[in-house]
Design an enzyme around this catalytic site. Structure first.
Site, short mmCIF file in Angstrom:
data_model
loop_
_atom_site.label_atom_id
_atom_site.label_comp_id
_atom_site.label_asym_id
_atom_site.label_seq_id
_atom_site.Cartn_x
_atom_site.Cartn_y
_atom_site.Cartn_z
N HIS A 131 24.14 7.90 73.69
CA HIS A 131 23.96 6.79 72.10
C HIS A 131 24.17 7.75 71.01
O HIS A 131 23.41 8.73 71.28
CB HIS A 131 23.17 5.69 71.64
CG HIS A 131 22.53 5.02 70.56
ND1 HIS A 131 22.91 5.68 69.23
CD2 HIS A 131 23.09 3.48 70.58
CE1 HIS A 131 23.49 3.84 68.58
NE2 HIS A 131 23.49 3.55 69.23
N HIS A 190 31.32 54.01 26.80
CA HIS A 190 31.97 53.71 25.27
C HIS A 190 33.56 53.08 25.49
O HIS A 190 34.84 53.18 25.07
CB HIS A 190 31.56 53.82 23.83
CG HIS A 190 30.21 53.70 24.37
ND1 HIS A 190 29.39 52.04 23.76
CD2 HIS A 190 29.19 54.18 24.12
CE1 HIS A 190 28.11 52.64 23.94
NE2 HIS A 190 28.27 53.80 24.01
N SER A 320 56.51 44.49 39.77
CA SER A 320 57.45 43.24 38.74
C SER A 320 58.23 43.08 39.56
O SER A 320 59.10 43.35 40.18
CB SER A 320 57.46 44.53 37.97
OG SER A 320 58.51 43.38 36.90
N SER A 321 59.19 41.62 39.37
CA SER A 321 59.90 41.10 39.56
C SER A 321 61.28 41.77 38.53
O SER A 321 62.45 41.64 38.64
CB SER A 321 60.49 39.66 39.23
OG SER A 321 59.69 39.17 38.54
N LYS A 326 57.71 49.80 39.22
CA LYS A 326 56.06 49.46 38.75
C LYS A 326 55.55 49.21 39.96
O LYS A 326 55.35 48.44 41.16
CB LYS A 326 56.23 47.84 38.28
CG LYS A 326 55.21 47.49 37.03
CD LYS A 326 55.24 46.59 35.66
CE LYS A 326 54.36 46.85 34.85
NZ LYS A 326 52.94 46.60 35.07
N VAL A 327 53.80 49.76 39.60
CA VAL A 327 53.26 49.91 40.66
C VAL A 327 51.87 49.13 40.11
O VAL A 327 51.52 50.11 39.34
CB VAL A 327 52.68 51.20 41.91
CG1 VAL A 327 51.36 51.13 43.25
CG2 VAL A 327 53.87 52.19 42.21
N ASN A 328 51.25 48.19 40.82
CA ASN A 328 49.96 47.78 40.65
C ASN A 328 48.77 47.71 41.23
O ASN A 328 48.76 47.67 41.90
CB ASN A 328 50.95 46.07 39.65
CG ASN A 328 51.79 45.47 38.49
OD1 ASN A 328 51.95 46.85 37.97
ND2 ASN A 328 51.92 44.53 38.64
N GLU A 333 42.79 43.14 41.69
CA GLU A 333 43.18 42.23 41.13
C GLU A 333 42.69 41.42 41.75
O GLU A 333 42.31 40.53 41.02
CB GLU A 333 44.34 42.09 40.64
CG GLU A 333 44.85 43.59 39.53
CD GLU A 333 46.60 43.10 38.79
OE1 GLU A 333 46.83 43.82 38.04
OE2 GLU A 333 47.45 42.25 39.96
#
Length: 467
Positions: A131, A190, A320-321, A326-328, A333
């Site tokens: 049960h 700063h 980037s497309s 470009k290297v991100n 991120e």
């Protein structure tokens, strides 16, 4: 409660064999079907780690009831075998109830009881009849099972995934720092140029954040090891053997290697989720730390021409497309998004923790889902930072050396000799004319070149230790 003959304690799940395989047959019963009709707010289901914890608790309860002479050995072993299949992930598709359900998690608890009952029927060729409430749920309530599973799943994930991941990240940072004790660079406050430091010192700050997170998280495990099991409906332990909680937590300790004990106060353990809120706060702190580290890395790798360009990250994919070459900073991120989710999850858990009214918190499934997600996100984020960023990032020594030579803040080393105002004059002239502080100081002071060279040597300005 039905009177059962005394259990044979020598018969255990370890010496039995399961006949069941993953199946597409519906194993759950009427209570789960009602929940599917009632709760249609989302497509979110209870996470794998929670299902493992739920099955593990059900199995431990079956063994405890057997040892206490309340459940026949045949039934106990059958329940444990079925629960192991669930714990191993063979029947996740049999747990379709929405996270946004009854606040006690009763539907998910009943779901488990029904699936285990059906599996036992299949495994025993209909020779064992259970049960779902009287046998599988014996000595339990959703109100103590679900909070126990929240603690169990979180403790297991923290011990097996998050703490090792943080240690892995700390080790990667330690190794990278050891390679750059002599790499002197410009410090920044700063977002503006400040006194120099070594790259090892900068990295040591990151590592210290990770180590602090590890220590705080490890300390939180003690509270997670306290389980609500045994408190049943409201904390009084109605319909439960007096030795049930101690036996269940002993079994869980033996099976997981984590030292579980009954809660010090069942009324707190069932009506409040303060431990989950506290652990979530620590997870939020870790997310904030990883955010700081990830943002530092993004800034330091910015450029290559119009940014800091002090470090170069591995090229993991096209950045980037439309803009070739470009290297991100894709991993930092991704980690930042994961950390943002964890920080939001902490708010969710905080608000859910407030939903304890009288003897029960009624946002348990949401807490379970969200806490597991936060732990898993931070585990994978820490590993990704170590393996895909820290280990392979390169230092742009030429850029660092050029920036450091022209850093007007080096003049701080002269203030004891020539005063603040004269030092400021040198700094401003050096910056305006794009010259070194040394060259300008030779023009505007009577200090010898030899002494100025010594005073302005960045290696003399960074201290001697990295902790």
């Amino acid at each position: 409660m039905p009177q059962l003959r005394k259990a044979n304690k020598s018969q255990t799940v370890e010496n039995a064999t399961s006949k069941s395989k993953t199946t597409t047959t519906i194993l759950y019963g009427s209570e789960t079907s009602k929940a599917l009709t009632n709760f249609t707010l989302s497509d979110l289901k209870m996470p794998r780690a929670f299902l493992w914890a739920l099955a593990t608790v059900k199995s431990a309860c079956a063994q405890a009831n057997q040892e206490l002479g309340l459940l026949h050995a045949d039934k106990s072993v059958a329940i444990q075998l079925a629960a192991k299949e669930i714990a191993d992930g063979l029947h996740d598709n049999q747990f379709p109830v929405d996270v946004f359900q009854t606040g006690s998690g009763t539907s998910t608890n009943m779901n488990a009881n029904e699936v285990i009952t059906a599996l036992v029927k299949i495994n025993s060729n209909n020779t064992i009849n259970l049960h779902p409430n009287d046998d599988v749920n014996m000595g339990q309530s959703s109100n103590d099972v679900i909070p126990s599973c929240i603690h169990l799943s979180a403790a297991k994930l923290i011990s097996a995934q998050l703490l090792p991941s943080l240690k892995h990240l700390s080790d990667a940072l330690t190794k990278k720092a050891s390679e750059h004790h002599d790499t002197i660079k410009t410090g920044r406050t700063h977002l503006m140029d400040a006194m120099p430091l070594s790259f090892a010192q900068e990295i040591s700050g990151w590592r210290a954040q990770v180590d602090y997170a590890y220590s705080q998280l490890n300390n939180s495990l003690a509270s997670l090891y306290k389980l609500a099991i045994g408190g049943t409906a409201i904390g009084t332990g109605i319909n439960t053997h007096t030795d049930f909680a101690a036996t269940v937590t002993r079994v869980l300790t033996q099976r997981t290697g984590l030292v579980f004990t009954p809660a010090d106060n069942y009324f707190r353990a069932i009506s409040a989720q303060d431990t989950a809120v506290d652990v979530s706060g620590t997870l939020k702190t870790i997310a904030v730390s990883l955010t700081k580290i990830s943002n530092d890395i993004r800034w330091l790798s910015s450029g290559p021409l119009n940014g800091l360009n002090e470090i170069q990250l591995p090229e993991l994919q096209k950045g980037s497309s439309i803009m070739p070459g470009k290297v991100n900073p894709v991993i930092p991120e991704a980690v930042l998004m994961a950390c943002t989710q964890v920080i939001g999850n902490d708010t969710t858990i905080t608000l859910a923790g407030q939903s304890g009214s009288f003897q029960l918190n009624t946002m348990l499934p949401l807490i379970a889902h969200t806490l597991v997600q936060s732990i898993e996100l931070l585990s994978s984020s820490s590993t990704a930072l170590a393996d895909k960023v820290i280990n392979d990032m390169l230092i742009n020594h030429a850029k660092i050396k050029d920036n450091l030579a022209k850093n007007p803040m080096l003049v701080t080393a002269l203030t004891k000799l020539i005063g603040y105002d004269k030092s400021a004059q040198i700094a401003k002239k050096a910056y305006a004319e794009n010259r070194t502080v040394l060259a300008v100081a030779m023009e505007l002071t009577n200090i010898s070149e030899t002494e100025l060279t010594t005073l302005l040597d960045p290696k003399q300005l960074i201290g001697t230790s990295v902790k």
